[in-house]
Scaffold this motif. Sequence first.
Motif, short mmCIF file in Angstrom:
data_model
loop_
_atom_site.label_atom_id
_atom_site.label_comp_id
_atom_site.label_asym_id
_atom_site.label_seq_id
_atom_site.Cartn_x
_atom_site.Cartn_y
_atom_site.Cartn_z
N VAL A 35 94.59 22.90 -35.95
CA VAL A 35 94.03 21.78 -36.84
C VAL A 35 95.33 21.41 -37.39
CG1 VAL A 35 92.88 21.37 -39.18
CG2 VAL A 35 91.60 22.69 -37.21
N LEU A 36 95.66 20.03 -37.49
CA LEU A 36 96.64 19.52 -38.30
C LEU A 36 96.28 18.31 -39.04
CD1 LEU A 36 98.92 18.63 -35.05
CD2 LEU A 36 98.75 20.67 -36.42
N SER A 44 99.66 23.90 -54.30
CA SER A 44 101.18 24.28 -55.12
C SER A 44 101.32 22.84 -55.59
CB SER A 44 101.85 24.48 -53.93
OG SER A 44 101.56 25.89 -53.27
N GLY A 45 100.65 21.84 -55.63
CA GLY A 45 101.22 20.77 -56.20
C GLY A 45 102.02 19.72 -55.36
N HIS A 46 102.28 20.28 -53.95
CA HIS A 46 103.28 19.28 -53.01
C HIS A 46 102.57 18.07 -52.83
CE1 HIS A 46 105.28 23.38 -52.89
NE2 HIS A 46 106.23 22.40 -53.10
N VAL A 47 103.18 17.03 -52.85
CA VAL A 47 102.37 15.76 -52.44
C VAL A 47 102.72 15.52 -50.89
CG1 VAL A 47 102.37 13.33 -53.01
CG2 VAL A 47 102.59 14.86 -54.92
N LYS A 48 101.66 15.16 -50.27
CA LYS A 48 101.63 14.86 -49.06
C LYS A 48 102.15 15.83 -48.08
CE LYS A 48 100.08 10.29 -49.04
NZ LYS A 48 98.82 9.94 -48.49
N ALA A 49 101.68 16.94 -48.53
CA ALA A 49 102.04 18.23 -47.85
C ALA A 49 101.32 18.32 -46.30
CB ALA A 49 101.93 19.47 -48.41
N ASN A 50 101.89 18.68 -45.41
CA ASN A 50 101.62 18.74 -44.04
C ASN A 50 100.98 20.28 -43.91
OD1 ASN A 50 102.16 16.05 -43.11
ND2 ASN A 50 104.02 16.86 -42.54
N SER A 51 99.96 20.43 -43.05
CA SER A 51 99.37 21.83 -42.78
C SER A 51 98.91 21.97 -41.18
CB SER A 51 98.06 22.08 -43.59
OG SER A 51 97.42 23.22 -43.40
N ASP A 52 99.12 23.13 -40.89
CA ASP A 52 98.62 23.43 -39.63
C ASP A 52 98.25 24.65 -39.32
OD1 ASP A 52 101.12 24.69 -39.63
OD2 ASP A 52 102.23 23.67 -38.05
N ASP A 53 97.22 24.98 -38.77
CA ASP A 53 96.51 26.33 -38.46
C ASP A 53 96.18 26.41 -36.94
OD1 ASP A 53 96.59 27.37 -40.99
OD2 ASP A 53 95.17 25.91 -41.54
N PHE A 54 96.33 27.49 -36.44
CA PHE A 54 96.13 27.79 -35.13
C PHE A 54 95.22 28.87 -34.89
CE2 PHE A 54 100.37 26.07 -35.48
CZ PHE A 54 100.38 25.27 -35.17
N LYS A 77 89.72 33.72 -40.50
CA LYS A 77 89.93 32.89 -41.62
C LYS A 77 90.74 33.58 -42.84
CE LYS A 77 85.64 35.59 -43.09
NZ LYS A 77 84.24 35.38 -43.01
N ASP A 78 91.12 34.85 -42.57
CA ASP A 78 92.18 35.57 -43.57
C ASP A 78 93.24 35.07 -43.42
OD1 ASP A 78 90.20 36.98 -44.67
OD2 ASP A 78 90.24 38.74 -43.66
N LYS A 79 93.82 34.37 -41.99
CA LYS A 79 95.10 33.98 -41.80
C LYS A 79 94.93 32.53 -42.18
CE LYS A 79 95.42 35.67 -37.69
NZ LYS A 79 95.80 35.91 -36.20
N THR A 80 94.05 31.64 -41.62
CA THR A 80 94.17 30.41 -41.82
C THR A 80 93.33 29.81 -43.12
OG1 THR A 80 91.88 30.15 -40.79
CG2 THR A 80 93.67 30.14 -39.21
N TYR A 81 92.72 30.72 -43.78
CA TYR A 81 92.31 30.26 -45.14
C TYR A 81 90.88 29.42 -45.02
CZ TYR A 81 91.05 29.61 -49.98
OH TYR A 81 90.58 29.70 -51.25
N TYR A 82 90.73 28.30 -44.21
CA TYR A 82 89.83 27.54 -43.79
C TYR A 82 89.19 27.83 -42.45
CZ TYR A 82 91.44 25.18 -47.90
OH TYR A 82 91.82 24.55 -49.09
N TRP A 83 87.92 27.81 -42.31
CA TRP A 83 87.13 27.69 -41.08
C TRP A 83 86.46 26.53 -40.67
CZ3 TRP A 83 82.05 29.08 -40.59
CH2 TRP A 83 81.63 29.80 -41.57
N ASN A 99 85.95 27.50 -46.82
CA ASN A 99 86.86 28.51 -47.52
C ASN A 99 86.75 30.02 -46.86
OD1 ASN A 99 85.31 29.62 -49.35
ND2 ASN A 99 86.58 28.39 -50.89
N LYS A 100 87.75 30.71 -47.05
CA LYS A 100 87.57 32.31 -46.42
C LYS A 100 86.57 32.93 -47.22
CE LYS A 100 91.08 34.42 -48.85
NZ LYS A 100 92.53 35.40 -48.48
N SER A 101 86.00 32.51 -48.42
CA SER A 101 84.78 32.88 -49.05
C SER A 101 83.50 32.48 -48.42
CB SER A 101 84.81 32.66 -50.57
OG SER A 101 86.32 33.09 -51.20
N GLY A 102 83.62 31.49 -47.56
CA GLY A 102 82.27 30.99 -47.25
C GLY A 102 81.77 29.83 -47.86
N GLU A 103 82.68 29.08 -48.83
CA GLU A 103 82.15 28.13 -49.23
C GLU A 103 82.44 26.84 -48.80
OE1 GLU A 103 82.97 25.97 -53.86
OE2 GLU A 103 84.16 27.64 -53.06
N GLU A 104 81.34 25.90 -48.52
CA GLU A 104 81.58 24.82 -47.77
C GLU A 104 82.21 23.92 -48.83
OE1 GLU A 104 79.03 21.86 -45.11
OE2 GLU A 104 78.01 22.33 -46.93
#
Length: 116
Positions: A35-36, A44-54, A77-83, A99-104
């Motif tokens: 997911v990109l 963290s407050g960074h604007v237009k920050a990119n994210s990638d998870d595998f 989910k513990d590594k990627t935070y989102y699922w 999120n990793k807590s299971g909240e949609e």
Amino acid sequence: MLIYLGKLNYSPYASDEIFAVIFRDNVQIGDRVSVLLQWSKNASGHVKANSDDFGTVNKVSGNVTGEREIEFFHNEKDKTYYWYKGKVTGNKMTLSMYNKSGEEVAKNIELQLVFV
């Protein structure tokens, strides 16, 4: 390789931001998936920050109409935070983001197959 492309809305972190899901082979259990995305402003407050998870596809089930329910990153989910969990119908994918807590945290993320 399958590439699905759409937009993410997840207030206050993403507003109409690019969201891509890339499957290495197909949408099968154990297959690799990436997911990109871009955040409008990340936690963290960074604007237009990119994210990638595998990670991997954890669940796939189909029905007679050809619609497939999918789930990926749940085991990581513990590594990627989102699922993600959703369905694939034809060239369209609709996902919910958890999120990793299971909240949609975002739902009805619509993506279109743009590359096969």
